[in-house]
Design a protein around this motif. Structure first.
Motif, mmCIF file in Angstrom:
data_model
loop_
_atom_site.group_PDB
_atom_site.id
_atom_site.type_symbol
_atom_site.label_atom_id
_atom_site.label_comp_id
_atom_site.label_asym_id
_atom_site.label_seq_id
_atom_site.Cartn_x
_atom_site.Cartn_y
_atom_site.Cartn_z
ATOM 1 N N ARG A 174 5.478 5.761 3.986
ATOM 2 C CA ARG A 174 4.059 5.709 3.630
ATOM 3 C C ARG A 174 3.266 6.667 4.510
ATOM 4 O O ARG A 174 3.626 6.925 5.651
ATOM 5 C CB ARG A 174 3.516 4.299 3.814
ATOM 6 N N ILE A 175 2.179 7.168 3.984
ATOM 7 C CA ILE A 175 1.283 8.015 4.760
ATOM 8 C C ILE A 175 0.461 7.121 5.672
ATOM 9 O O ILE A 175 -0.161 6.164 5.226
ATOM 10 C CB ILE A 175 0.368 8.835 3.838
ATOM 11 N N LEU A 176 0.470 7.426 6.978
ATOM 12 C CA LEU A 176 -0.280 6.662 7.974
ATOM 13 C C LEU A 176 -1.365 7.558 8.543
ATOM 14 O O LEU A 176 -1.076 8.607 9.125
ATOM 15 C CB LEU A 176 0.650 6.185 9.092
ATOM 16 N N VAL A 177 -2.618 7.166 8.353
ATOM 17 C CA VAL A 177 -3.759 7.904 8.892
ATOM 18 C C VAL A 177 -4.232 7.150 10.132
ATOM 19 O O VAL A 177 -4.713 6.022 10.033
ATOM 20 C CB VAL A 177 -4.904 8.016 7.859
ATOM 21 N N SER A 213 0.823 -1.212 0.000
ATOM 22 C CA SER A 213 0.000 0.000 0.000
ATOM 23 C C SER A 213 0.856 1.260 0.000
ATOM 24 O O SER A 213 1.980 1.270 0.487
ATOM 25 C CB SER A 213 -0.882 0.031 1.250
ATOM 26 N N ASP A 214 0.292 2.323 -0.532
ATOM 27 C CA ASP A 214 0.924 3.635 -0.451
ATOM 28 C C ASP A 214 0.351 4.443 0.710
ATOM 29 O O ASP A 214 1.029 5.276 1.289
ATOM 30 C CB ASP A 214 0.699 4.440 -1.740
ATOM 31 N N LEU A 215 -0.916 4.191 1.035
ATOM 32 C CA LEU A 215 -1.636 4.906 2.080
ATOM 33 C C LEU A 215 -2.178 3.870 3.056
ATOM 34 O O LEU A 215 -2.811 2.903 2.655
ATOM 35 C CB LEU A 215 -2.796 5.705 1.464
ATOM 36 N N VAL A 216 -1.908 4.064 4.357
ATOM 37 C CA VAL A 216 -2.285 3.087 5.374
ATOM 38 C C VAL A 216 -3.225 3.737 6.378
ATOM 39 O O VAL A 216 -2.914 4.795 6.926
ATOM 40 C CB VAL A 216 -1.038 2.553 6.113
ATOM 41 N N PHE A 217 -4.378 3.123 6.610
ATOM 42 C CA PHE A 217 -5.304 3.569 7.649
ATOM 43 C C PHE A 217 -5.128 2.647 8.847
ATOM 44 O O PHE A 217 -5.292 1.437 8.734
ATOM 45 C CB PHE A 217 -6.754 3.528 7.154
#
Length: 75
Positions: free
Chosen positions: A43-46, A16-20
């Motif tokens: 990676r972007i972590l939300v 993944s590139d974006l992780v929730f």
């Protein structure tokens, strides 16, 4: 759906590139430790976790509060 897949936390993040981050507050740090900084990389972590503690018969309370923060620990 034919696009849904079952994966470990590590495999899901690696693909993944974006992780929730949608884990229970009590499990959050253990889940992140199992993934590791190397896999998370840049990676972007939300983070949408809530560090709630559920006591029998009472309303939930924050398990981390006052002079500590789960958001700080995640960073």
């Amino acid at each position: 759906s034919d696009r849904a897949q079952l994966a470990t936390f590590t495999d899901a993040v690696a693909g993944s590139d974006l992780v929730f981050l949608c884990t229970s507050g009590a499990a959050t740090m253990e889940v992140l430790a199992s993934i590791g900084d190397t896999v998370l990389g840049d990676r972007i972590l939300v983070d949408v976790t809530n560090p709630l503690a559920f006591a029998a018969g009472g309303p939930p309370t924050l398990s981390i509060c006052n002079d500590d923060s789960q958001g700080e620990a995640i960073q």
